[in-house]
Design an enzyme around this catalytic site. Structure first.
Site, PDB file in Angstrom:
ATOM      1  CG  PHE A  36      -2.011  -1.230   1.270  1.00  0.00           C
ATOM      2  CD1 PHE A  36      -3.178  -1.073   0.619  1.00  0.00           C
ATOM      3  CD2 PHE A  36      -1.652  -2.493   1.835  1.00  0.00           C
ATOM      4  CE1 PHE A  36      -3.949  -2.212   0.637  1.00  0.00           C
ATOM      5  CE2 PHE A  36      -2.401  -3.508   1.769  1.00  0.00           C
ATOM      6  CZ  PHE A  36      -3.688  -3.357   1.269  1.00  0.00           C
ATOM      7  CB  ALA A  69       0.971   0.408   4.978  1.00  0.00           C
ATOM      8  CB  CYS A  70       4.984   3.017   1.921  1.00  0.00           C
ATOM      9  SG  CYS A  70       6.560   4.151   1.826  1.00  0.00           S
ATOM     10  CB  VAL A  71       7.727   3.227   7.082  1.00  0.00           C
ATOM     11  CG1 VAL A  71       8.842   3.766   6.206  1.00  0.00           C
ATOM     12  CG2 VAL A  71       7.636   3.998   8.490  1.00  0.00           C
ATOM     13  CB  ALA A  83       1.825   4.597   6.601  1.00  0.00           C
TER      14      ALA A  83
END
Lengths: 130, 90, 121
Positions: free
Chosen positions: A40, A78-80, A83
């Site tokens: 994501f 999810a990409c840090v 996010a």
């Protein structure tokens, strides 16, 4: 049998992309293919919050992904960077940024963009839903 | 290598078209399926598909043109494997 | 042999963050030694304008990172000539990057056709 990964960038409740991605994921798994990872990114990370409360007669997209992840052992990442800036944080990111709480759904993980690149190298197909 | 171009926004087809070869594929999904109901969206591409579920959802399946082959989700998955790669042109 | 990737910038900066977030994917793919082509087409050519000042909007200026692409070994940078004409832009309006190649749609088409992955955002 092929190995797929998905890149999901669609805003969960503003556009159709997350619904399309879930349907595509279910279908490929029914056909016996592998789904290595769903990554994501951009507004797509918003679905990783466990605090969505859609009306009772509407689909909860977070729970739909979580069900798929648990039943079929799929990685939801999810990409840090994407996010954190959009207010999706796990406990350690919340602590690191001195935030008052965390909201990552337990079916999702937070990780770096390298997980997308790895998915490209390890999958036969990567399909984007935006 | 032949590519499957996935188009989900009706305004994006014309933008992607200069890069689409005649042996590539075009798959219309989401809002872009309305292009399959219009005479004006003719392309030079031999493989034109539209996602049936998205046409039915919008109540316009019976208006789709014969030049666009209707595919369901299982065929969508198969198409991504028939073509060497998929390009979602956002 | 590593898989190759085309990163297609087709949206103007600042109205959306697509350009910036796509740039991050390009840099990460470079760190994995994937052969990368950055393609600027449609309104994406506005990403390369040399006089961007988004700081007056309190938005971070990511255009300097485009200048640094060659430092990340991203040396294949294709700019769609038709898009420049369409928006009345010339090469002088763009960032001074030696590696920019001004090409026709057909060149971009064949590069896309020969890549393993193509991403837009």
């Amino acid at each position: 049998m092929a190995t797929f990964s998905l890149l999901v960038t669609a805003n969960p409740y503003s556009s159709q992309g997350q619904f399309s991605a879930i349907e595509f994921a279910r279908t490929l798994l029914e056909q016996g293919h592998n789904l290595l990872r769903v990554f994501f990114y951009a507004d797509g990370v918003l679905v990783a919050s466990r605090l969505h409360a859609p009306p009772a007669d509407e689909i909860n997209l977070t729970k739909s992904w979580a069900k798929l992840a648990i039943e079929k052992d799929i990685e939801l990442i999810a990409c840090v960077t994407a996010a954190n800036k959009r207010g999706i944080v796990n406990a350690s990111e919340a602590e690191r940024n001195a935030l008052t709480g965390d909201n990552l759904d337990p079916a999702f993980e937070i990780s770096g963009l390298g997980q997308l690149t790895e998915a490209m190298l390890e999958s036969d197909r990567v399909i984007t839903f935006g | 290598m032949n590519s499957l171009y996935i188009i989900n926004n009706p305004q994006k087809l014309s933008e992607a078209l200069p890069f689409i070869g005649e042996n590539d594929g075009i798959l219309l999904i989401e809002d872009a399926v309305v292009l399959a109901t219009s005479d004006s969206a003719q392309t030079h591409c031999k493989n034109q598909f539209a996602l049936e579920e998205d046409l039915i959802a919008r109540g316009v399946k019976d208006k789709s043109q014969a030049s666009w082959e209707l595919v369901d989700y299982p065929r969508f998955v198969e198409l991504t494997l028939t073509f060497d790669k998929s390009i979602t042109w956002l | 042999m590593s898989k190759s990737i085309c990163i297609v910038f087709n949206k103007a900066p600042y109205g959306s963050q697509a350009g910036r977030e796509l740039l991050d994917i390009a840099l990460m793919a470079a760190a994995f030694d994937m052969p990368i082509t950055a393609i600027f087409t449609g309104q994406g050519v506005y990403q390369l304008i040399n006089n961007q000042q988004p700081d007056i909007l309190n938005i971070k200026n990511h255009s300097a990172t485009f200048k640094a692409l060659p430092l990340y070994d991203i040396e294949q940078i294709l700019v769609d000539q038709n898009a420049l004409h369409q928006f009345n832009l010339s090469q002088n309006d763009l960032l001074g990057i030696d590696e920019l190649q001004y090409v026709s749609a057909d060149v971009i088409k064949s590069r896309i056709a020969n890549s393993d992955f193509v991403l837009t955002l």
